[in-house]
Design an enzyme around this catalytic site. Sequence first.
Site, PDB file in Angstrom:
ATOM      1  CE  LYS A   1      -1.235   8.075  -5.500  1.00 59.52           C
ATOM      2  NZ  LYS A   1      -0.065   8.379  -4.634  1.00 59.52           N
TER       3      LYS A   1
ATOM      4  N   GLY B   1       5.257   4.872   6.339  1.00 60.58           N
ATOM      5  CA  GLY B   1       4.171   4.112   5.717  1.00 60.58           C
ATOM      6  C   GLY B   1       4.630   2.714   5.346  1.00 60.58           C
ATOM      7  CG  PHE B   2       2.553  -1.449   3.599  1.00 62.62           C
ATOM      8  CD1 PHE B   2       3.339  -2.460   4.153  1.00 62.62           C
ATOM      9  CD2 PHE B   2       1.752  -1.760   2.494  1.00 62.62           C
ATOM     10  CE1 PHE B   2       3.332  -3.742   3.616  1.00 62.62           C
ATOM     11  CE2 PHE B   2       1.741  -3.033   1.958  1.00 62.62           C
ATOM     12  CZ  PHE B   2       2.530  -4.022   2.504  1.00 62.62           C
ATOM     13  CB  ILE B   3       5.046   0.985  -0.051  1.00 60.62           C
ATOM     14  CG1 ILE B   3       3.830   0.081  -0.263  1.00 60.62           C
ATOM     15  CG2 ILE B   3       6.019   0.865  -1.206  1.00 60.62           C
ATOM     16  CD1 ILE B   3       2.932   0.459  -1.431  1.00 60.62           C
TER      17      ILE B   3
ATOM     18  CE1 TYR C   1      -4.784   7.162  -3.076  1.00 58.32           C
ATOM     19  CE2 TYR C   1      -5.898   5.354  -4.207  1.00 58.32           C
ATOM     20  CZ  TYR C   1      -4.742   5.910  -3.673  1.00 58.32           C
ATOM     21  OH  TYR C   1      -3.554   5.214  -3.733  1.00 58.32           O
TER      22      TYR C   1
HETATM   23  P1  NAD Z   1       0.711   4.485   3.845  1.00 60.91           P
HETATM   24  O1  NAD Z   1      -0.516   5.214   4.242  1.00 60.91           O
HETATM   25  O2  NAD Z   1       1.112   3.299   4.658  1.00 60.91           O
HETATM   26  O3  NAD Z   1       1.944   5.491   3.774  1.00 60.91           O
HETATM   27  C1  NAD Z   1       1.840   6.806   3.338  1.00 60.91           C
HETATM   28  C2  NAD Z   1       2.687   7.667   4.256  1.00 60.91           C
HETATM   29  O4  NAD Z   1       2.631   9.012   3.754  1.00 60.91           O
HETATM   30  C3  NAD Z   1       2.172   7.718   5.704  1.00 60.91           C
HETATM   31  O5  NAD Z   1       3.183   7.300   6.601  1.00 60.91           O
HETATM   32  C4  NAD Z   1       1.777   9.182   5.936  1.00 60.91           C
HETATM   33  O6  NAD Z   1       2.100   9.649   7.241  1.00 60.91           O
HETATM   34  C5  NAD Z   1       2.606   9.885   4.858  1.00 60.91           C
HETATM   35  N1  NAD Z   1       1.975  11.142   4.423  1.00 60.91           N
HETATM   36  C6  NAD Z   1       0.700  11.333   3.986  1.00 60.91           C
HETATM   37  N2  NAD Z   1       0.487  12.614   3.676  1.00 60.91           N
HETATM   38  C7  NAD Z   1       1.656  13.264   3.924  1.00 60.91           C
HETATM   39  C8  NAD Z   1       2.072  14.609   3.793  1.00 60.91           C
HETATM   40  N3  NAD Z   1       1.228  15.554   3.355  1.00 60.91           N
HETATM   41  N4  NAD Z   1       3.341  14.920   4.116  1.00 60.91           N
HETATM   42  C9  NAD Z   1       4.206  13.978   4.566  1.00 60.91           C
HETATM   43  N5  NAD Z   1       3.868  12.686   4.725  1.00 60.91           N
HETATM   44  C10 NAD Z   1       2.606  12.334   4.405  1.00 60.91           C
HETATM   45  O7  NAD Z   1       0.516   4.054   2.319  1.00 60.91           O
HETATM   46  P2  NAD Z   1       1.308   2.985   1.421  1.00 60.91           P
HETATM   47  O8  NAD Z   1       0.423   1.806   1.242  1.00 60.91           O
HETATM   48  O9  NAD Z   1       2.700   2.783   1.921  1.00 60.91           O
HETATM   49  O10 NAD Z   1       1.323   3.757   0.043  1.00 60.91           O
HETATM   50  C11 NAD Z   1       2.487   4.383  -0.493  1.00 60.91           C
HETATM   51  C12 NAD Z   1       2.146   4.936  -1.866  1.00 60.91           C
HETATM   52  O11 NAD Z   1       1.707   3.900  -2.725  1.00 60.91           O
HETATM   53  C13 NAD Z   1       1.039   5.989  -1.871  1.00 60.91           C
HETATM   54  O12 NAD Z   1       1.397   6.996  -2.804  1.00 60.91           O
HETATM   55  C14 NAD Z   1      -0.197   5.231  -2.357  1.00 60.91           C
HETATM   56  O13 NAD Z   1      -1.103   6.086  -3.007  1.00 60.91           O
HETATM   57  C15 NAD Z   1       0.449   4.232  -3.303  1.00 60.91           C
HETATM   58  N6  NAD Z   1      -0.324   2.990  -3.469  1.00 60.91           N
HETATM   59  C16 NAD Z   1      -0.393   2.051  -2.472  1.00 60.91           C
HETATM   60  C17 NAD Z   1      -1.114   0.873  -2.686  1.00 60.91           C
HETATM   61  C18 NAD Z   1      -1.224  -0.213  -1.654  1.00 60.91           C
HETATM   62  O14 NAD Z   1      -1.882  -1.213  -1.925  1.00 60.91           O
HETATM   63  N7  NAD Z   1      -0.619  -0.087  -0.466  1.00 60.91           N
HETATM   64  C19 NAD Z   1      -1.771   0.658  -3.920  1.00 60.91           C
HETATM   65  C20 NAD Z   1      -1.681   1.652  -4.888  1.00 60.91           C
HETATM   66  C21 NAD Z   1      -0.942   2.798  -4.674  1.00 60.91           C
END
Ligand code: NAD
Length: 336
Positions: A156, A10-12, A152
Amino acid sequence: MHFLVTGTAGFIGFHLARRLVSSGHTVTGYDALTSGTGIELRRDRLKMLDMAGGFRGVTGRLEDFKTLSAAAEANPPQIVIHLAAQAGVRQSLDDPSLYVASNLAGTASILELARAVRPQHFIHASTSSVYGASGRPEFVETDPTDHPVSFYAATKKGAELLTHSYAHLFGMPVTVLRFFTVYGPWGRPDMAYYKFTEAIAAGKPIEVYGSGTQLRDFTYVDDLIWAICALLDRIPEPGKPVVAKGVVDSLSPVAPHRIVNIAAGRPEPLNRLIELIEQALGTKAIRRDLPAQPGDVTRTHASPALLKALTGYVPDTPLSEGIAAFVDWYRGHAGQ
Ligand code: NAD
């Protein structure tokens, strides 16, 4: 140190794992590569990580406890950073069961693993969405968060509560991080800044919900990673709140558990984001204005005071610089 980071495709998670290995740590990355938008991008991110020394990627779902525990047994982590989740407000209306599986059952599974592995610190990613339609001028970690406006956010918030129970029952130090609209290179194709850039670059119309006046406390991804790294050794200890003038610590009275907002505390309207993308691309957007979407909130505005008290740091990349960097990356990646 050795880290277990979930969500590394994922992104982060990708940015965090990259930063950790480049600082000399080793990382086991765990991700299911769940289907949906950006699957190609997720594969590309993993390819980049595989090329970096010190990273080992494991493919599996969080809920698959056997695969998850095997990934950790090979090299038990000192720190667990749980980022994997079904993210995104709008899709949670279409497929709520996916959100229950990943965000609730998945979090319960990684907590159970952590109970066995006993990391020094368990860091859990949460979201500004848990503040719901808060009428407060700034979102403070101790604000009530009992009225989520999206499914969502409800999952969370539920996951945050699960981490508190484990911190209390098993004395496991947990820091919950609430992220606010994170953006930047290698970003998420389902998020507004990415969709707008893609459409404007292609001369297609953009869909702007709620007239674009809604405010978002945007965080540039490098700033977010900097803040996470600064918090790694700020391990919550019961009875030791942060004492700083005017700062309310969210430390639990009964457990080594703390919640920290990561954001600049400088909300900007969506219309400003569109303007900056137009400037960076040198193209005017064709707008289709539509009513606000269910589950959307009109404003997010963090108080970064606790982050500052803990680390001395507050995210500071201006939106103009961050968007220019994203558009540069987008042009290279999309071959435009
Ligand atoms: P993303 O969708 O890019 O990455 C999430 C990753 O989790 C994906 O690669 C996906 O394949 C993996 N994943 C999902 N369900 C899964 C499972 N059951 N088992 C194994 N892997 C699984 O999201 P992101 O933007 O990198 O977000 C990372 C975290 O930060 C998340 O918890 C999200 O809720 C939180 N978040 C992100 C933002 C934002 O602006 N990007 C803002 C608030 C919170």
